[in-house]
Design an enzyme around this catalytic site. Structure first.
Site, PDB file in Angstrom:
ATOM      1  N   ASN A  10       0.869  -1.175   0.000  1.00 21.80           N
ATOM      2  CA  ASN A  10       0.000   0.000   0.000  1.00 21.80           C
ATOM      3  C   ASN A  10       0.906   1.225   0.000  1.00 21.80           C
ATOM      4  O   ASN A  10       1.443   1.598   1.032  1.00 21.80           O
ATOM      5  CB  ASN A  10      -0.893  -0.029   1.254  1.00 21.80           C
ATOM      6  CG  ASN A  10      -1.708   1.246   1.412  1.00 21.80           C
ATOM      7  OD1 ASN A  10      -1.800   2.046   0.475  1.00 21.80           O
ATOM      8  ND2 ASN A  10      -2.296   1.443   2.586  1.00 21.80           N
ATOM      9  N   LYS A  12       0.202   4.288  -0.439  1.00 18.51           N
ATOM     10  CA  LYS A  12      -0.425   5.525   0.064  1.00 18.51           C
ATOM     11  C   LYS A  12      -0.114   6.685  -0.898  1.00 18.51           C
ATOM     12  O   LYS A  12      -0.069   6.458  -2.101  1.00 18.51           O
ATOM     13  CB  LYS A  12       0.047   5.788   1.492  1.00 18.51           C
ATOM     14  CG  LYS A  12      -0.127   4.545   2.372  1.00 18.51           C
ATOM     15  CD  LYS A  12       0.085   4.791   3.831  1.00 18.51           C
ATOM     16  CE  LYS A  12      -0.104   3.479   4.596  1.00 18.51           C
ATOM     17  NZ  LYS A  12      -0.072   3.640   6.031  1.00 18.51           N
ATOM     18  N   HIS A 104      -9.574   1.573   4.836  1.00 15.21           N
ATOM     19  CA  HIS A 104      -8.292   1.794   5.511  1.00 15.21           C
ATOM     20  C   HIS A 104      -8.477   2.801   6.646  1.00 15.21           C
ATOM     21  O   HIS A 104      -9.268   3.744   6.527  1.00 15.21           O
ATOM     22  CB  HIS A 104      -7.253   2.303   4.508  1.00 15.21           C
ATOM     23  CG  HIS A 104      -5.873   2.292   5.078  1.00 15.21           C
ATOM     24  ND1 HIS A 104      -5.415   3.289   5.895  1.00 15.21           N
ATOM     25  CD2 HIS A 104      -4.881   1.378   4.997  1.00 15.21           C
ATOM     26  CE1 HIS A 104      -4.180   2.993   6.279  1.00 15.21           C
ATOM     27  NE2 HIS A 104      -3.836   1.844   5.756  1.00 15.21           N
ATOM     28  N   GLU A 106      -6.806   5.231   7.568  1.00 14.31           N
ATOM     29  CA  GLU A 106      -6.590   6.641   7.191  1.00 14.31           C
ATOM     30  C   GLU A 106      -7.827   7.204   6.495  1.00 14.31           C
ATOM     31  O   GLU A 106      -8.169   8.375   6.680  1.00 14.31           O
ATOM     32  CB  GLU A 106      -5.334   6.751   6.311  1.00 14.31           C
ATOM     33  CG  GLU A 106      -4.073   6.542   7.140  1.00 14.31           C
ATOM     34  CD  GLU A 106      -2.899   5.913   6.412  1.00 14.31           C
ATOM     35  OE1 GLU A 106      -2.863   5.927   5.167  1.00 14.31           O
ATOM     36  OE2 GLU A 106      -2.002   5.379   7.114  1.00 14.31           O
ATOM     37  N   GLU A 176      -5.647  -4.386  10.748  1.00 18.28           N
ATOM     38  CA  GLU A 176      -4.574  -3.420  10.948  1.00 18.28           C
ATOM     39  C   GLU A 176      -4.842  -2.615  12.217  1.00 18.28           C
ATOM     40  O   GLU A 176      -5.627  -1.655  12.197  1.00 18.28           O
ATOM     41  CB  GLU A 176      -4.502  -2.445   9.768  1.00 18.28           C
ATOM     42  CG  GLU A 176      -4.260  -3.096   8.431  1.00 18.28           C
ATOM     43  CD  GLU A 176      -3.689  -2.104   7.437  1.00 18.28           C
ATOM     44  OE1 GLU A 176      -2.546  -2.274   7.035  1.00 18.28           O
ATOM     45  OE2 GLU A 176      -4.389  -1.132   7.094  1.00 18.28           O
ATOM     46  N   GLY A 182       2.393   2.639  10.620  1.00 15.47           N
ATOM     47  CA  GLY A 182       3.358   3.714  10.410  1.00 15.47           C
ATOM     48  C   GLY A 182       4.078   4.154  11.672  1.00 15.47           C
ATOM     49  O   GLY A 182       4.762   5.184  11.680  1.00 15.47           O
ATOM     50  N   SER A 222       3.272  -1.795  10.435  1.00 11.39           N
ATOM     51  CA  SER A 222       4.725  -1.889  10.657  1.00 11.39           C
ATOM     52  C   SER A 222       5.299  -3.274  10.361  1.00 11.39           C
ATOM     53  O   SER A 222       6.203  -3.734  11.059  1.00 11.39           O
ATOM     54  CB  SER A 222       5.078  -1.431  12.083  1.00 11.39           C
ATOM     55  OG  SER A 222       4.724  -0.069  12.258  1.00 11.39           O
TER      56      SER A 222
HETATM   57  P1  PGA Z   1       2.772   0.559   7.597  1.00 11.17           P
HETATM   58  O1  PGA Z   1       1.313   0.772   6.937  1.00 11.17           O
HETATM   59  O2  PGA Z   1       3.291  -0.766   7.063  1.00 11.17           O
HETATM   60  O3  PGA Z   1       3.582   1.719   7.141  1.00 11.17           O
HETATM   61  O4  PGA Z   1       2.588   0.515   9.067  1.00 11.17           O
HETATM   62  C1  PGA Z   1       0.416  -0.291   6.771  1.00 11.17           C
HETATM   63  C2  PGA Z   1      -0.886   0.210   6.190  1.00 11.17           C
HETATM   64  O5  PGA Z   1      -1.305   1.318   6.522  1.00 11.17           O
HETATM   65  O6  PGA Z   1      -1.534  -0.484   5.379  1.00 11.17           O
END
Ligand code: PGA
Length: 265
Positions: A10, A12, A104, A106, A176, A182, A222
């Site tokens: 992903n 983003k 997601h 976000e 998640e 992140g 992460s």
């Molecule tokens: P990350 O993001 O691996 O940077 O923690 C995962 C995601 O948001 O799908």
């Protein structure tokens, strides 16, 4: 149950068309001659979909290139019309998109997407035969208040409202935990496994044991080369949704390789 793991990058709001091309050149050269018992998916920003499709599906594209599937990071719940800034599922189909990430955290937290909106998008995606990667997960405050189960149960029940058994077979769930996205903080493999087992049991209540046993549940938050093997060794974890660590070809490849190290080939 032998579920094929699915590793999805992903990206983003990173990787424009030229960065996408550079990534793919490098990633495909590293992938050359290797095959993994897993699906590999890349979700670039909308504006890089054309480049991704061109590189992966041009005539003369290698087997490795053709084996990579394309995902979008979002879609509209509407068909067409006065929705400035939105992208429809039919537009995505033109770029040979197979998957679409929906729900997601976000999108939920920054853009206010509710379970009902996510549900409408899941239905719209299925109408166009796109496979949703349906994201769920709790915040740290919700976990610490003891609300993990209620939060996941609500997200699953409302997000999948009126989704048929047939469509459910085409959905991938991504668990998640918001506090792990992140942040560099990964859920321990025990925390992740417990949450995945819970998600699978809620799906079993809604759709029966057979569907629950078949559905793939990715872990996200992460994921890195160093923790991929341990996470993927958990019985209910079937791949990963990877943000930051999938921006580098070598690191994305190592996650896939390490994650597959315990899988039958
Ligand atoms: P990350 O993001 O691996 O940077 O923690 C995962 C995601 O948001 O799908």
């Amino acid at each position: 149950m032998n579920r094929k793991p699915i590793f999805a990058a992903n990206w983003k709001m990173n990787m424009g068309a030229s960065a996408t091309e550079d990534f793919l050149k490098s990633f495909l050269s590293k992938l050359l001659g290797q095959s993994f018992p897993a699906e590999i998916v890349i979700a670039p920003p909308f504006v890089s979909l054309a480049k991704l499709t061109e590189v992966l599906h041009s005539s003369g594209a290698s087997n490795e290139a053709q084996s990579i599937q394309i995902a979008a990071q979002n879609c509209s719940e509407h068909d067409a019309g006065a929705y400035t800034g939105e992208v429809s599922v039919l537009m995505l189909r033109e770029f040979l998109v197979h998957y679409v990430i929906l729900g997601h955290s976000e999108r939920r937290a920054i853009y206010g997407e509710t379970d009902a909106v996510i549900n409408a998008k899941i239905h719209k995606a299925r109408e166009a035969n796109l496979k949703p990667i349906f994201c769920i997960g709790e915040t740290l405050a919700q976990r610490e208040a003891g609300h993990l189960e209620t939060v996941l149960r609500t997200q699953i029940t409302e997000g999948l409202n009126n989704v048929s058994d047939k469509d459910m077979a085409e959905i991938v769930v991504a668990y998640e935990p918001v506090w792990a996205i992140g942040t560099g903080v990964t859920a321990s493999s025990q925390q992740a496994q417990d949450a995945h087992a819970l998600v699978r049991s809620v799906i079993a209540e809604l759709y029966g044991q057979d569907t629950a046993a078949k559905i793939r549940i990715q872990y996200g938050g992460s994921v890195k080369p160093a923790n991929a093997a341990e996470l993927m060794a958990c019985p209910d974890i079937d791949g990963a949704l990877i943000g930051g660590a999938a921006l580098e070809p070598q690191s994305f490849l190592e996650i896939i390789r390490n994650g597959c190290s315990n899988q039958p080939s």
